[in-house]
Design a protein around this motif. Structure first.
Motif, short mmCIF file in Angstrom:
data_model
loop_
_atom_site.label_atom_id
_atom_site.label_comp_id
_atom_site.label_asym_id
_atom_site.label_seq_id
_atom_site.Cartn_x
_atom_site.Cartn_y
_atom_site.Cartn_z
N SER A 152 2.09 -6.57 3.80
CA SER A 152 0.65 -6.24 3.63
C SER A 152 0.35 -4.80 4.03
N ASP A 153 1.17 -4.24 4.91
CA ASP A 153 0.97 -2.85 5.34
C ASP A 153 1.28 -1.86 4.22
N PHE A 154 2.06 -2.32 3.24
CA PHE A 154 2.51 -1.43 2.17
C PHE A 154 1.71 -1.62 0.89
N LEU A 155 1.19 -2.84 0.68
CA LEU A 155 0.44 -3.12 -0.55
C LEU A 155 -1.02 -2.75 -0.36
N GLN A 156 -1.25 -1.48 0.01
CA GLN A 156 -2.62 -1.01 0.23
C GLN A 156 -3.05 -0.06 -0.89
N ARG A 157 -4.35 0.01 -1.12
CA ARG A 157 -4.85 0.98 -2.09
C ARG A 157 -4.50 2.40 -1.65
N GLY A 158 -4.28 3.27 -2.62
CA GLY A 158 -3.89 4.65 -2.30
C GLY A 158 -4.95 5.40 -1.51
N ARG A 159 -6.21 4.94 -1.61
CA ARG A 159 -7.27 5.65 -0.86
C ARG A 159 -7.13 5.41 0.63
N ASN A 160 -6.26 4.48 1.03
CA ASN A 160 -6.03 4.22 2.46
C ASN A 160 -4.99 5.18 3.04
N GLN A 161 -4.37 5.98 2.22
CA GLN A 161 -3.37 6.92 2.77
C GLN A 161 -4.04 7.88 3.76
N VAL A 162 -3.33 8.19 4.83
CA VAL A 162 -3.84 9.18 5.81
C VAL A 162 -3.20 10.53 5.53
N ALA A 163 -2.07 10.51 4.82
CA ALA A 163 -1.40 11.75 4.42
C ALA A 163 -0.47 11.43 3.26
N ALA A 164 -0.16 12.46 2.49
CA ALA A 164 0.79 12.29 1.38
C ALA A 164 1.40 13.65 1.10
N GLY A 165 2.59 13.66 0.53
CA GLY A 165 3.21 14.95 0.28
C GLY A 165 4.43 14.84 -0.60
N TYR A 166 5.01 15.98 -0.87
CA TYR A 166 6.24 16.01 -1.65
C TYR A 166 7.09 17.20 -1.22
N ILE A 167 8.35 17.15 -1.51
CA ILE A 167 9.26 18.28 -1.33
C ILE A 167 9.82 18.58 -2.72
N VAL A 168 9.77 19.83 -3.14
CA VAL A 168 10.39 20.21 -4.41
C VAL A 168 11.59 21.09 -4.09
N TYR A 169 12.78 20.59 -4.52
CA TYR A 169 14.03 21.31 -4.29
C TYR A 169 14.27 22.17 -5.53
N GLY A 170 13.67 23.37 -5.50
CA GLY A 170 13.72 24.20 -6.72
C GLY A 170 14.27 25.58 -6.41
N SER A 171 13.72 26.60 -7.10
CA SER A 171 14.20 27.98 -6.89
C SER A 171 14.02 28.33 -5.41
N SER A 172 12.96 27.75 -4.82
CA SER A 172 12.90 27.72 -3.35
C SER A 172 12.54 26.28 -3.01
N THR A 173 12.71 25.90 -1.79
CA THR A 173 12.41 24.53 -1.40
C THR A 173 11.07 24.52 -0.69
N MET A 174 10.16 23.71 -1.22
CA MET A 174 8.80 23.68 -0.66
C MET A 174 8.44 22.28 -0.22
#
Ligand code: P6P
Length: 335
Positions: A152-174
């Protein structure tokens, strides 16, 4: 001595954020630093993927029914290991794992957060050196800390997120992450091995001229979607164009580019796959959260992505995300 150096590392930045919230426990900051550590380890392997025998299928098939490449497995294990041994996460759901992993130990059971993650998205591009990425969403658990987390902790609406992010391993890593206070981008400085603040307070331009979609599926899209795509192809200077089509088949790179430059990314449902290909919980929700904080929008063609109540960990959803005014124009076609 100048204590207000502009070049802040991720650690310094997350700690500085704590100053604004003296009551904060620092758990979220530690969680983001843990993710940064795992990302640095994955980055090392991604960067040398062409050099050592880490390419090629790991010989197993993941829950998506896709060949698993060794780097997928490695990335999953890095994030799993760092988060399990951290003190800020009660459990994890991953594209690479059939079910959630509950970090059932005393410290983890007292953590406030759980994480959904796609450890290495776009892995089919690994062998041809196209940028790939990690996507994650952080949810406050709904179960009572002190006990193990559950599904139940995982099947939450996305509006409940407190943070979100991504890493892109590209020409530079961000590493780019959002809280409700803003979206900030950090570029890995290999000389010191630290993510350093390079893109403070990212805002998605309200309008752009880039549209991203797989034209190979064009004749399988809904008629209204086809009409919008055709409109993108026929834009003139007078109607806000001309647009350019950019699609590299690696969502993290495509959405990152459109977030920074302005644009729209679409992975619509098709006759063969009415729910599209992308996963709600660990691909679409994180990006929808980031894009909304940056001023853009994200829907499934009918409703706001962040309002969708998930029923399964790996459920798919049609996905439209991008600049506010471009999304509003799309909505006039597909409403
Ligand atoms: P298609 C990569 O496999 C991925 O999950 C996303 O990163 C990307 O946007 C999409 O699939 C590409 O899918 O069907 O256009 O090749």
């Amino acid at each position: 001595m100048d204590f207000n150096r502009k070049i802040l590392t991720l650690d310094e930045f997350t700690i500085q954020q704590l100053r604004d919230f003296p009551k904060a426990t620092g758990e979220l900051s530690r969680l983001l630093r843990d993710i940064g550590l795992a990302a640095k380890r994955v980055n090392v392997e991604v960067n040398k993927a062409g050099l050592v025998d880490i390419l090629g299928d790991a010989g197993t098939i993941n829950v998506q029914g896709e060949d698993v490449k060794k780097l997928d497995v490695y990335a999953n294990n890095q994030f799993l290991g760092v988060l399990r041994h951290g003190i800020s996460c009660a459990g994890l759901g991953s594209e690479e794992l059939d079910d959630i992993v509950v970090f059932d130990d005393e410290i983890s059971n007292n953590s406030k957060y759980v994480i959904m993650i796609d450890p290495l998205d776009g892995s089919s591009n690994i062998d041809v050196n196209v940028s790939i990425g990690t996507i994650f969403g952080v949810y406050r658990r709904v179960t009572t800390p002190g006990k193990p987390c559950d599904r139940s902790d995982f099947l939450q609406r996305g509006r409940n997120q407190v943070a979100a992010g991504y890493i892109v391993y590209g020409s530079s890593t961000m590493l780019v992450y959002a809280t409700r206070r803003g979206v900030n981008g950090f570029t890995l400085d290999p000389s010191i091995g630290e993510f350093t603040l390079s893109h403070p307070n990212i805002k998605c331009p309200e309008k752009g001229k880039i549209y991203s979609v797989n034209h190979g599926n064009f004749y399988q899209y809904d008629e209204k979607v086809k009409k919008y795509i055709t409109a993108c192809q026929t834009k003139t200077k007078e109607t806000g164009g001309p647009y350019t089509q950019r699609y590299i088949g690696s969502m993290v790179s495509d959405v990152h580019r459109n977030l920074i430059k302005g644009g729209i990314f679409m992975y619509p449902g098709t006759t063969g796959k009415p729910n599209g290909k992308l996963r709600l919980l660990y691909e679409c929700n994180p990006f929808a959260f980031i894009m909304e904080v940056a001023g853009g929008k994200a829907t499934n063609g009918k409703e706001r992505i962040l309002d969708i109540q998930p029923t399964e960990l790996h459920q798919r959803t049609p996905f439209f995300i991008g600049s506010k005014l471009m999304m509003e124009e799309l909505e006039t076609y597909i409403a």
